[in-house]
Motif scaffolding. Structure first.
Motif, PDB file in Angstrom:
ATOM      1  N   GLU A   9      -8.064  -2.649  -9.360  1.00  0.00           N
ATOM      2  CA  GLU A   9      -8.064  -4.126  -9.394  1.00  0.00           C
ATOM      3  C   GLU A   9      -6.703  -4.622  -9.868  1.00  0.00           C
ATOM      4  OE1 GLU A   9      -8.567  -7.478  -8.981  1.00  0.00           O
ATOM      5  OE2 GLU A   9     -10.715  -7.172  -9.329  1.00  0.00           O
ATOM      6  N   ASP A  10      -6.190  -5.651  -9.196  1.00  0.00           N
ATOM      7  CA  ASP A  10      -4.898  -6.202  -9.599  1.00  0.00           C
ATOM      8  C   ASP A  10      -5.039  -7.475 -10.434  1.00  0.00           C
ATOM      9  OD1 ASP A  10      -5.863  -7.480  -7.257  1.00  0.00           O
ATOM     10  OD2 ASP A  10      -3.886  -8.371  -6.925  1.00  0.00           O
ATOM     11  N   ASP A  53     -11.507  -3.393  -5.728  1.00  0.00           N
ATOM     12  CA  ASP A  53     -11.140  -4.732  -5.253  1.00  0.00           C
ATOM     13  C   ASP A  53     -10.665  -4.599  -3.806  1.00  0.00           C
ATOM     14  OD1 ASP A  53     -10.346  -7.448  -5.211  1.00  0.00           O
ATOM     15  OD2 ASP A  53      -8.338  -6.949  -5.943  1.00  0.00           O
ATOM     16  N   GLN A  55      -8.876  -7.183  -2.065  1.00  0.00           N
ATOM     17  CA  GLN A  55      -7.547  -7.795  -1.920  1.00  0.00           C
ATOM     18  C   GLN A  55      -6.606  -7.231  -2.957  1.00  0.00           C
ATOM     19  OE1 GLN A  55      -9.128 -11.903  -1.887  1.00  0.00           O
ATOM     20  NE2 GLN A  55      -7.915 -12.113  -0.029  1.00  0.00           N
ATOM     21  N   LEU A  56      -5.845  -6.243  -2.535  1.00  0.00           N
ATOM     22  CA  LEU A  56      -4.910  -5.550  -3.418  1.00  0.00           C
ATOM     23  C   LEU A  56      -3.506  -5.663  -2.834  1.00  0.00           C
ATOM     24  CD1 LEU A  56      -6.958  -2.267  -3.975  1.00  0.00           C
ATOM     25  CD2 LEU A  56      -6.352  -3.896  -5.771  1.00  0.00           C
ATOM     26  N   LYS A 105     -17.722 -11.364  -6.304  1.00  0.00           N
ATOM     27  CA  LYS A 105     -16.891 -12.129  -7.236  1.00  0.00           C
ATOM     28  C   LYS A 105     -17.261 -13.589  -7.065  1.00  0.00           C
ATOM     29  CE  LYS A 105     -12.614  -9.462  -7.264  1.00  0.00           C
ATOM     30  NZ  LYS A 105     -11.198  -9.476  -6.938  1.00  0.00           N
TER      31      LYS A 105
HETATM   32 MN    MN Z   1      -7.136  -8.620  -5.945  1.00  0.00          MN
END
Ligand code: MN
Length: 131
Positions: A9-10, A53, A55-56, A105
């Motif tokens: 996760e970012d 996640d 969207q990385l 999320k």
């Molecule tokens: Mn992300």
């Protein structure tokens, strides 16, 4: 019992919240901020479950899931995609890429732990990846 969970996760807020909930409940959280680091950490740590996640930065979560599934040692590890509520198409793609399930999320602290434990229980009951 392996209580290690890898979270790729970012987003710092999600990372903080998830780590807090899991550690409070006796899990050990290993985090990685991008896909490459996550793949390396998965091979090194052999976690009981991977939270991913989608969207990385760089490699997206679908590419990461595919890569994780190519590793024989990780073939049976549940990979749970963390996807935005609005992104319905993401879930299908996540499952196609090798994820075993998804959690929406924003993360709901009330239900998050039971969702994780359900994925761990499914893995133990079926003895393999469950779709
Ligand atoms: Mn992300």
């Amino acid at each position: 019992m392996n209580r290690k969970i890898l979270y790729i996760e970012d987003n710092e807020q999600n990372l903080y919240l998830v780590t807090y909930i899991l550690e409070k409940n006796g899990y050990r959280v290993i985090s990685a901020r991008d896909g490459q680091k996550g793949i390396a950490a998965a091979a090194r740590e052999l976690p009981a479950l991977i939270l991913l996640d989608i969207q990385l930065p760089g490699m997206d979560g679908y590419a990461v899931a595919k890569k994780l599934r190519e590793s024989a040692g990780l073939a049976r590890v549940p990979i749970v995609a963390v996807t935005s509520y609005a992104m319905v198409g993401d879930r299908e793609r996540a499952l196609e890429a090798g994820c075993t399930g998804y959690i929406e999320k924003p993360i709901n602290p009330e239900t998050f732990l039971s969702q994780i434990e359900q994925h761990l229980a499914d893995r133990n009951a079926s003895g393999g990846a469950k779709l």
